[in-house]
Scaffold this motif. Structure first.
Motif, PDB file in Angstrom:
ATOM      1  N   ALA A 169       0.880  -1.069   0.069  1.00 21.22           N
ATOM      2  CA  ALA A 169      -0.073  -0.146   0.081  1.00 21.22           C
ATOM      3  C   ALA A 169       0.926   1.291  -0.149  1.00 21.22           C
ATOM      4  O   ALA A 169       1.854   1.417   1.068  1.00 21.22           O
ATOM      5  CB  ALA A 169      -0.882   0.062   1.450  1.00 21.22           C
ATOM      6  N   PRO A 170       0.584   2.073  -0.992  1.00 25.19           N
ATOM      7  CA  PRO A 170       1.382   3.352  -0.945  1.00 25.19           C
ATOM      8  C   PRO A 170       1.054   4.305   0.237  1.00 25.19           C
ATOM      9  O   PRO A 170      -0.170   4.193   0.640  1.00 25.19           O
ATOM     10  CB  PRO A 170       0.968   4.142  -2.419  1.00 25.19           C
ATOM     11  CG  PRO A 170      -0.055   3.630  -2.648  1.00 25.19           C
ATOM     12  CD  PRO A 170      -0.149   2.019  -2.014  1.00 25.19           C
ATOM     13  N   ARG A 171       1.816   4.998   0.528  1.00 29.45           N
ATOM     14  CA  ARG A 171       1.609   6.051   1.771  1.00 29.45           C
ATOM     15  C   ARG A 171       0.509   7.150   1.472  1.00 29.45           C
ATOM     16  O   ARG A 171      -0.469   7.215   2.148  1.00 29.45           O
ATOM     17  CB  ARG A 171       3.020   6.804   2.395  1.00 29.45           C
ATOM     18  CG  ARG A 171       2.728   7.590   3.499  1.00 29.45           C
ATOM     19  CD  ARG A 171       3.909   8.094   4.095  1.00 29.45           C
ATOM     20  NE  ARG A 171       3.717   8.827   5.221  1.00 29.45           N
ATOM     21  CZ  ARG A 171       4.534   9.223   5.788  1.00 29.45           C
ATOM     22  NH1 ARG A 171       5.991   9.057   5.779  1.00 29.45           N
ATOM     23  NH2 ARG A 171       4.385  10.361   6.998  1.00 29.45           N
ATOM     24  N   TYR A 172       0.617   7.468   0.234  1.00 24.18           N
ATOM     25  CA  TYR A 172      -0.397   8.640  -0.294  1.00 24.18           C
ATOM     26  C   TYR A 172      -0.999   8.222  -1.434  1.00 24.18           C
ATOM     27  O   TYR A 172      -0.545   7.310  -2.436  1.00 24.18           O
ATOM     28  CB  TYR A 172       0.520   9.851  -0.520  1.00 24.18           C
ATOM     29  CG  TYR A 172       1.128  10.196   0.911  1.00 24.18           C
ATOM     30  CD1 TYR A 172       0.429  11.028   1.731  1.00 24.18           C
ATOM     31  CD2 TYR A 172       2.339  10.359   0.693  1.00 24.18           C
ATOM     32  CE1 TYR A 172       0.950  11.474   2.843  1.00 24.18           C
ATOM     33  CE2 TYR A 172       3.086  10.865   1.711  1.00 24.18           C
ATOM     34  CZ  TYR A 172       2.387  11.626   2.717  1.00 24.18           C
ATOM     35  OH  TYR A 172       3.095  11.820   3.937  1.00 24.18           O
ATOM     36  N   ALA A 173      -2.396   8.554  -1.703  1.00 19.54           N
ATOM     37  CA  ALA A 173      -2.898   8.315  -2.950  1.00 19.54           C
ATOM     38  C   ALA A 173      -3.790   9.715  -3.106  1.00 19.54           C
ATOM     39  O   ALA A 173      -4.153  10.386  -2.309  1.00 19.54           O
ATOM     40  CB  ALA A 173      -4.160   7.098  -2.606  1.00 19.54           C
ATOM     41  N   ALA A 174      -3.946   9.875  -4.411  1.00 14.12           N
ATOM     42  CA  ALA A 174      -4.816  10.867  -5.157  1.00 14.12           C
ATOM     43  C   ALA A 174      -5.927  10.374  -6.028  1.00 14.12           C
ATOM     44  O   ALA A 174      -5.932   9.573  -7.035  1.00 14.12           O
ATOM     45  CB  ALA A 174      -4.098  11.788  -5.814  1.00 14.12           C
ATOM     46  N   VAL A 175      -7.095  10.715  -5.898  1.00 14.99           N
ATOM     47  CA  VAL A 175      -8.332  10.450  -6.683  1.00 14.99           C
ATOM     48  C   VAL A 175      -8.668  11.684  -7.269  1.00 14.99           C
ATOM     49  O   VAL A 175      -9.191  12.637  -6.694  1.00 14.99           O
ATOM     50  CB  VAL A 175      -9.274   9.888  -5.545  1.00 14.99           C
ATOM     51  CG1 VAL A 175     -10.552   9.444  -6.566  1.00 14.99           C
ATOM     52  CG2 VAL A 175      -8.738   8.791  -4.928  1.00 14.99           C
ATOM     53  N   TYR A 176      -8.652  11.854  -8.788  1.00 20.56           N
ATOM     54  CA  TYR A 176      -9.159  12.687  -9.449  1.00 20.56           C
ATOM     55  C   TYR A 176     -10.446  12.506 -10.003  1.00 20.56           C
ATOM     56  O   TYR A 176     -10.506  11.301 -10.762  1.00 20.56           O
ATOM     57  CB  TYR A 176      -8.062  12.975 -10.698  1.00 20.56           C
ATOM     58  CG  TYR A 176      -6.498  13.451 -10.139  1.00 20.56           C
ATOM     59  CD1 TYR A 176      -6.376  14.921  -9.848  1.00 20.56           C
ATOM     60  CD2 TYR A 176      -5.577  12.530  -9.656  1.00 20.56           C
ATOM     61  CE1 TYR A 176      -5.344  15.253  -9.592  1.00 20.56           C
ATOM     62  CE2 TYR A 176      -4.467  12.972  -9.264  1.00 20.56           C
ATOM     63  CZ  TYR A 176      -4.098  14.449  -9.396  1.00 20.56           C
ATOM     64  OH  TYR A 176      -3.047  14.682  -8.672  1.00 20.56           O
ATOM     65  N   GLU A 177     -11.304  13.139 -10.065  1.00 24.02           N
ATOM     66  CA  GLU A 177     -12.841  12.981 -10.499  1.00 24.02           C
ATOM     67  C   GLU A 177     -12.733  13.233 -11.863  1.00 24.02           C
ATOM     68  O   GLU A 177     -12.333  14.477 -12.334  1.00 24.02           O
ATOM     69  CB  GLU A 177     -13.838  13.892  -9.727  1.00 24.02           C
ATOM     70  CG  GLU A 177     -13.676  13.501  -8.034  1.00 24.02           C
ATOM     71  CD  GLU A 177     -14.263  12.102  -7.789  1.00 24.02           C
ATOM     72  OE1 GLU A 177     -14.993  11.551  -8.598  1.00 24.02           O
ATOM     73  OE2 GLU A 177     -13.977  11.804  -6.650  1.00 24.02           O
ATOM     74  N   LEU A 178     -13.507  12.502 -12.750  1.00 20.57           N
ATOM     75  CA  LEU A 178     -13.189  12.691 -14.059  1.00 20.57           C
ATOM     76  C   LEU A 178     -14.683  12.855 -14.730  1.00 20.57           C
ATOM     77  O   LEU A 178     -15.518  11.977 -14.501  1.00 20.57           O
ATOM     78  CB  LEU A 178     -12.643  11.530 -14.911  1.00 20.57           C
ATOM     79  CG  LEU A 178     -11.146  11.294 -14.409  1.00 20.57           C
ATOM     80  CD1 LEU A 178     -10.595  10.076 -15.146  1.00 20.57           C
ATOM     81  CD2 LEU A 178     -10.163  12.686 -14.496  1.00 20.57           C
ATOM     82  N   ASP A 179     -14.832  13.662 -15.642  1.00 22.49           N
ATOM     83  CA  ASP A 179     -16.120  13.547 -16.644  1.00 22.49           C
ATOM     84  C   ASP A 179     -16.000  12.435 -17.856  1.00 22.49           C
ATOM     85  O   ASP A 179     -17.337  12.139 -18.210  1.00 22.49           O
ATOM     86  CB  ASP A 179     -16.290  15.049 -17.164  1.00 22.49           C
ATOM     87  CG  ASP A 179     -16.819  15.970 -16.287  1.00 22.49           C
ATOM     88  OD1 ASP A 179     -17.207  15.721 -15.174  1.00 22.49           O
ATOM     89  OD2 ASP A 179     -16.069  17.276 -16.375  1.00 22.49           O
ATOM     90  N   SER A 180     -14.782  12.031 -18.048  1.00 21.81           N
ATOM     91  CA  SER A 180     -14.828  10.772 -18.731  1.00 21.81           C
ATOM     92  C   SER A 180     -13.834   9.720 -18.455  1.00 21.81           C
ATOM     93  O   SER A 180     -12.791  10.279 -18.105  1.00 21.81           O
ATOM     94  CB  SER A 180     -14.395  11.543 -20.479  1.00 21.81           C
ATOM     95  OG  SER A 180     -14.274  10.311 -21.240  1.00 21.81           O
ATOM     96  N   PRO A 181     -14.382   8.717 -18.440  1.00 19.39           N
ATOM     97  CA  PRO A 181     -13.424   7.641 -17.755  1.00 19.39           C
ATOM     98  C   PRO A 181     -12.195   7.281 -18.766  1.00 19.39           C
ATOM     99  O   PRO A 181     -12.037   5.976 -18.874  1.00 19.39           O
ATOM    100  CB  PRO A 181     -14.320   6.550 -17.300  1.00 19.39           C
ATOM    101  CG  PRO A 181     -15.452   6.451 -18.490  1.00 19.39           C
ATOM    102  CD  PRO A 181     -15.508   8.095 -18.743  1.00 19.39           C
ATOM    103  N   ALA A 182     -11.472   8.112 -19.261  1.00 24.17           N
ATOM    104  CA  ALA A 182     -10.407   7.819 -20.377  1.00 24.17           C
ATOM    105  C   ALA A 182      -9.545   9.106 -20.367  1.00 24.17           C
ATOM    106  O   ALA A 182      -9.792  10.163 -20.106  1.00 24.17           O
ATOM    107  CB  ALA A 182     -10.843   7.627 -21.718  1.00 24.17           C
ATOM    108  N   VAL A 183      -8.229   8.633 -20.112  1.00 26.25           N
ATOM    109  CA  VAL A 183      -7.179   9.819 -19.930  1.00 26.25           C
ATOM    110  C   VAL A 183      -6.009   9.113 -21.029  1.00 26.25           C
ATOM    111  O   VAL A 183      -4.882  10.329 -21.392  1.00 26.25           O
ATOM    112  CB  VAL A 183      -6.445   9.817 -18.769  1.00 26.25           C
ATOM    113  CG1 VAL A 183      -7.392  10.182 -17.621  1.00 26.25           C
ATOM    114  CG2 VAL A 183      -5.705   8.505 -18.187  1.00 26.25           C
ATOM    115  N   THR A 184      -6.258   8.498 -21.959  1.00 26.89           N
ATOM    116  CA  THR A 184      -5.206   7.960 -22.858  1.00 26.89           C
ATOM    117  C   THR A 184      -4.985   8.946 -23.791  1.00 26.89           C
ATOM    118  O   THR A 184      -3.473   9.272 -23.979  1.00 26.89           O
ATOM    119  CB  THR A 184      -5.581   6.527 -23.462  1.00 26.89           C
ATOM    120  OG1 THR A 184      -5.783   5.590 -22.653  1.00 26.89           O
ATOM    121  CG2 THR A 184      -4.296   5.955 -24.583  1.00 26.89           C
ATOM    122  N   ASN A 185      -5.672   9.602 -24.409  1.00 27.99           N
ATOM    123  CA  ASN A 185      -5.478  10.530 -25.415  1.00 27.99           C
ATOM    124  C   ASN A 185      -5.359  12.043 -25.161  1.00 27.99           C
ATOM    125  O   ASN A 185      -5.157  12.895 -25.990  1.00 27.99           O
ATOM    126  CB  ASN A 185      -6.669  10.604 -26.301  1.00 27.99           C
ATOM    127  CG  ASN A 185      -6.830   8.979 -27.146  1.00 27.99           C
ATOM    128  OD1 ASN A 185      -5.723   8.541 -27.239  1.00 27.99           O
ATOM    129  ND2 ASN A 185      -8.009   8.644 -27.281  1.00 27.99           N
TER     130      ASN A 185
END
Length: 218
Positions: A169-185
């Motif tokens: 388990a990493p010590r820190y985590a960040a959760v970014y809320e997205l309007d589209s569940p894709a970041v590849t492009n």
């Protein structure tokens, strides 16, 4: 969790059971547990298999968190929930972590369609004063830059309280809320270079999940 060998009607039954039976039982068992958002993996870490297919994100207050830690730390604790409609060999609970929120940024109104989940540790050997610099840079600079690059309307950063699984388990985590569940492009962002404790960090995983549904406490 993962369900690598399950498909068809069995997978549909698992999905239905988790939302309509399991989540309501968990929310009822822990007073102060407020909601659960369920997700399915859409983009695995580019370095390989680093995250599970299914993700359940429970939001709770401090009292529920304390109860959760107490009962789940008891070696004799048996979960008092209806058994999954799968045999134990058909699913694997890869993660079970408890996190507390540290900082947030952006507009938290509305419901996102997915999340970008990033977990990390500071550089090995980071001392106390270097950790202060790491956290200050993360909160004041990187969260805002990464939120813009990911076109995320809201981000929350967390610190690990306890891990209840064998996965690292990493010590820190960040959760970014997205309007589209894709970041590849998305274009590669230009971000500020942080202190050494940031530059030499260990990023455990970068994962994107699509929202299945959100279930609030009844």
């Amino acid at each position: 969790m993962d369900t690598p060998a399950v498909g068809g009607s069995a997978l549909r039954e698992f999905d239905r059971f988790y939302s309509t039976v399991h989540v309501p039982e968990v929310l009822a068992y822990y007073p102060g547990m407020l909601s659960c958002a369920r997700y399915r993996l859409t983009e695995q870490d580019e370095r390989g298999d680093r995250g599970p297919m299914w993700l359940a994100r429970y939001t709770m207050d401090e009292h529920a968190a304390a109860r959760y830690r107490t009962v789940n730390s008891d070696p004799g604790f048996v979960m008092p929930f209806t058994p999954m409609p799968l045999s134990e060999r058909d699913f694997d609970v890869r993660w079970r972590f408890l996190w507390r929120s540290l900082a947030s940024y952006g507009d938290d109104a509305g419901t996102s369609r997915g999340v970008r989940l990033i977990g990390m540790d500071p550089a090995p050997g980071t001392r106390a004063e270097e950790l202060t610099a790491f956290n200050a840079f993360y909160d004041r600079t990187h969260l805002r830059e990464a939120r813009g690059a990911l076109r995320s309307r809201f981000v929350t950063r967390y610190e690990l309280c306890q891990a209840f699984s064998s996965s690292a388990a990493p010590r820190y985590a960040a959760v970014y809320e997205l309007d589209s569940p894709a970041v590849t492009n998305l274009p590669v962002p230009r971000v500020t270079d942080g202190p050494p404790s940031w530059r030499d960090r260990n990023t455990h995983w970068r994962l994107t999940y699509a929202l299945i549904e959100r279930i609030d406490r009844g």
